[in-house]
Design a protein around this motif. Structure first.
Motif, mmCIF file in Angstrom:
data_model
loop_
_atom_site.group_PDB
_atom_site.id
_atom_site.type_symbol
_atom_site.label_atom_id
_atom_site.label_comp_id
_atom_site.label_asym_id
_atom_site.label_seq_id
_atom_site.Cartn_x
_atom_site.Cartn_y
_atom_site.Cartn_z
ATOM 1 N N GLN A 1 29.474 32.176 64.784
ATOM 2 C CA GLN A 1 30.974 32.184 65.276
ATOM 3 C C GLN A 1 30.904 33.109 66.734
ATOM 4 N N LEU A 2 30.067 34.361 66.952
ATOM 5 C CA LEU A 2 30.048 35.159 68.189
ATOM 6 C C LEU A 2 29.317 34.448 69.077
ATOM 7 N N ASP A 3 28.481 33.367 69.043
ATOM 8 C CA ASP A 3 27.805 32.560 69.771
ATOM 9 C C ASP A 3 26.715 33.576 70.225
ATOM 10 N N ILE A 4 25.934 34.190 69.501
ATOM 11 C CA ILE A 4 24.990 34.972 69.733
ATOM 12 C C ILE A 4 23.623 34.375 70.045
ATOM 13 N N GLY A 5 22.927 34.217 71.053
ATOM 14 C CA GLY A 5 21.652 33.405 71.129
ATOM 15 C C GLY A 5 21.871 31.869 71.480
ATOM 16 N N THR A 6 20.831 31.444 70.984
ATOM 17 C CA THR A 6 20.940 29.788 71.325
ATOM 18 C C THR A 6 21.248 29.193 70.061
ATOM 19 N N PRO A 7 21.688 27.838 70.066
ATOM 20 C CA PRO A 7 21.506 26.916 68.713
ATOM 21 C C PRO A 7 20.270 26.897 68.345
ATOM 22 N N GLU A 8 19.243 26.779 69.171
ATOM 23 C CA GLU A 8 17.983 26.591 68.528
ATOM 24 C C GLU A 8 17.588 27.639 67.584
ATOM 25 N N MET A 9 17.970 29.025 68.214
ATOM 26 C CA MET A 9 17.564 30.135 67.269
ATOM 27 C C MET A 9 18.287 30.102 65.874
ATOM 28 N N ARG A 10 19.449 29.704 65.980
ATOM 29 C CA ARG A 10 20.217 29.912 64.928
ATOM 30 C C ARG A 10 19.751 28.710 63.848
ATOM 31 N N ARG A 11 19.294 27.583 64.260
ATOM 32 C CA ARG A 11 18.812 26.513 63.375
ATOM 33 C C ARG A 11 17.605 27.025 63.006
ATOM 34 N N GLU A 12 16.581 27.809 63.327
ATOM 35 C CA GLU A 12 15.436 28.287 62.961
ATOM 36 C C GLU A 12 15.767 29.153 61.756
ATOM 37 N N LEU A 13 17.059 29.598 61.540
ATOM 38 C CA LEU A 13 17.419 30.408 60.242
ATOM 39 C C LEU A 13 18.369 29.596 59.287
ATOM 40 N N ALA A 14 18.196 28.202 59.509
ATOM 41 C CA ALA A 14 19.209 27.351 58.703
ATOM 42 C C ALA A 14 18.933 27.647 56.953
ATOM 43 N N LYS A 15 17.539 27.901 56.775
ATOM 44 C CA LYS A 15 17.347 27.993 55.296
ATOM 45 C C LYS A 15 18.149 29.172 54.766
ATOM 46 N N PHE A 16 18.479 30.208 55.438
ATOM 47 C CA PHE A 16 19.337 31.237 55.053
ATOM 48 C C PHE A 16 20.741 31.082 55.160
ATOM 49 N N HIS A 17 20.984 30.609 56.424
ATOM 50 C CA HIS A 17 22.445 29.977 56.550
ATOM 51 C C HIS A 17 23.063 29.148 55.739
ATOM 52 N N ARG A 18 22.712 28.038 55.635
ATOM 53 C CA ARG A 18 23.117 27.074 54.510
ATOM 54 C C ARG A 18 22.304 26.520 53.441
ATOM 55 N N PRO A 19 21.549 27.389 52.372
ATOM 56 C CA PRO A 19 20.601 26.742 51.882
ATOM 57 C C PRO A 19 21.159 25.976 50.630
ATOM 58 N N ASN A 20 20.313 25.309 50.434
ATOM 59 C CA ASN A 20 20.538 24.286 49.216
ATOM 60 C C ASN A 20 20.479 25.048 48.028
ATOM 61 N N ILE A 21 21.519 24.794 47.030
ATOM 62 C CA ILE A 21 21.296 25.309 45.472
ATOM 63 C C ILE A 21 20.404 24.218 44.622
ATOM 64 N N VAL A 22 19.465 24.581 44.227
ATOM 65 C CA VAL A 22 18.570 23.634 43.649
ATOM 66 C C VAL A 22 18.657 24.127 42.196
ATOM 67 N N ASN A 23 18.277 23.218 41.066
ATOM 68 C CA ASN A 23 18.023 23.570 39.712
ATOM 69 C C ASN A 23 16.470 23.840 39.450
ATOM 70 N N THR A 24 16.188 23.872 38.382
ATOM 71 C CA THR A 24 14.572 24.175 38.012
ATOM 72 C C THR A 24 13.863 22.933 37.906
ATOM 73 N N ALA A 25 14.480 21.686 38.094
ATOM 74 C CA ALA A 25 13.869 20.333 38.441
ATOM 75 C C ALA A 25 13.694 20.140 39.819
ATOM 76 N N GLY A 26 14.483 21.140 40.472
ATOM 77 C CA GLY A 26 14.193 21.053 42.067
ATOM 78 C C GLY A 26 15.214 19.890 42.718
ATOM 79 N N VAL A 27 16.244 19.661 41.848
ATOM 80 C CA VAL A 27 17.471 18.759 42.256
ATOM 81 C C VAL A 27 18.415 19.586 42.812
ATOM 82 N N VAL A 28 18.981 19.371 44.043
ATOM 83 C CA VAL A 28 19.891 19.757 44.594
ATOM 84 C C VAL A 28 21.202 19.756 44.004
ATOM 85 N N THR A 29 21.908 20.828 43.419
ATOM 86 C CA THR A 29 22.998 20.943 42.707
ATOM 87 C C THR A 29 24.370 21.586 43.607
ATOM 88 N N GLY A 30 24.134 22.090 44.736
ATOM 89 C CA GLY A 30 25.176 22.827 45.285
ATOM 90 C C GLY A 30 24.896 23.321 46.743
#
Length: 371
Positions: A331-360
């Motif tokens: 939201q502050l536009d700090i750094g480049t979009p490419e930098m923030r994409r490298e942090l995607a797994k922290f930004h919008r992580p998938n919620i998965v169940n014990t079978a590895g299915v994405v549930t949320g």
């Protein structure tokens, strides 16, 4: 209905399961509030997010020079490490340098912050001891600071010990607290006891942001560049001893992010991605501090120099905290979009169940607003 509280929601197959309230303050190094969400004045225990300030108190004693502690040792002083072998080896080395042993540490042992390390410990039947505490580097540094002050080390962890008096002084200075505000129970700088058995400050969220902005500003001054964080030399004028020490801490954290966190950890990933532009440090129970060096990005936000970000997730959820930090940087536009994409797994992580299915998934229900 009233205006909804700023939050991050998590869903299960599109059904909202949890709402995690968020508070954040984005400030300058003089404490001017630039933007915020939630309550930027919330009294907050930074926990381990205060470690750069504790490291500065240790530096002020002359311990690093007296005991030949190096930049990597300084990074471990600032760390909530993962108990990887490189972390434990360095903590042991630091104890040896300050003529101490593991029994001198006043922190207990706990499970590693790295799941793989924990599995290996279970396989071996290993019970973690004090050296395995994620704060063992800081504690070794505190012992060194006590020795440099010429006082005993047996009670280095107690509030009235000279080392902890030095910490209180430094935190008060960096946070911009006046005399009466620093007094125990008498103002907005309060003290409890942290999980690692050291005194833990509580302060308004914006004051924590100010502390982090101060470290980033010091890095700019020490490197003597044009304030764009390019590391260039020249200019810069006179540098105070405190600024030099704060710049050293900023540099140690950005040069050795793997010691500040560890493999797969957010602090390490964040500082690697931003390549010296910022420092970031997590605190237990949902607190985070970021110090960002001056650049076109910070000037666009109305700051003359560096800025600091302080974040608190009301229910203490750490995964939600990391998601919030990356969203705020976006939201502050700090750094480049490419930098923030490298942090995607922290930004919008998938919620998965014990079978590895994405549930949320995660949804950010907040916007930074003018003060």
């Amino acid at each position: 209905m009233g205006k909804p509280t700023p939050h991050i929601s998590t869903d299960r197959n599109g059904i909202i399961e949890n709402r995690h309230s968020i508070h954040a303050a984005i400030v300058t190094s003089t404490g001017t509030l630039l933007t915020s969400t939630g309550d930027p004045t919330r009294l907050t225990l930074p926990r381990s997010a205060i470690k750069p300030a504790q490291a500065l108190a240790i530096l002020s004693t002359g311990a690093l020079e007296q005991f030949s502690l190096d930049e990597e040792d300084l990074a471990l002083i600032c760390a909530s490490h993962s108990s990887e072998e490189r972390h434990l080896a360095r903590a042991r080395s630091m104890l040896a340098k300050v003529s101490a042993v593991e029994a001198d540490l006043r922190c207990g042992g706990h499970e590693a912050l790295n799941a793989g390390v924990n599995r290996e410990w279970v396989r071996r039947g290993f019970v973690p001891t004090a050296i395995c505490n994620n704060c063992s580097g800081k504690h070794a540094g505190m012992i060194g600071g006590a020795r440099a002050l010429g006082v005993g080390i047996g009670e280095y962890h107690l509030p009235r010990h000279a080392m902890q008096e030095r910490v209180r002084e430094v935190v008060g200075d960096l946070g911009g607290f006046e005399g009466e505000e620093r007094e125990p129970g008498g103002g907005t700088l309060l003290w409890g006891v942290d999980g690692c058995n050291l005194p833990a400050p509580a302060l308004p969220l914006g004051r924590l942001g100010r502390i982090y902005a101060g470290f980033a500003a010091a890095a700019d001054v020490v490197e003597g560049g044009d304030g764009d964080g390019d590391g260039g030399g020249g200019g810069g004028g006179l540098v105070s001893g405190r600024e030099r020490d704060m710049g050293r801490i900023f540099q140690a954290m950005t040069r050795y992010p793997e010691l500040v966190g560890g493999e797969g950890r957010f602090c390490t990933a964040l500082m690697r991605v931003y390549q010296g532009m910022l420092i970031g440090k997590v605190g237990a129970d949902g607190c985070y501090g970021v110090g960002i060096r001056a650049s076109e990005d910070t000037r666009r936000l109305g700051a003359d120099g560096a800025i600091g970000i302080a974040v608190k997730i009301e229910d203490g959820n750490r995964e939600v905290l990391y998601s919030a930090v990356v969203e705020i940087l976006a939201q502050l536009d700090i750094g480049t979009p490419e930098m923030r994409r490298e942090l995607a797994k922290f930004h919008r992580p998938n919620i998965v169940n014990t079978a590895g299915v994405v549930t949320g998934s995660y949804t950010h229900r907040f916007l930074l607003a003018s003060p």
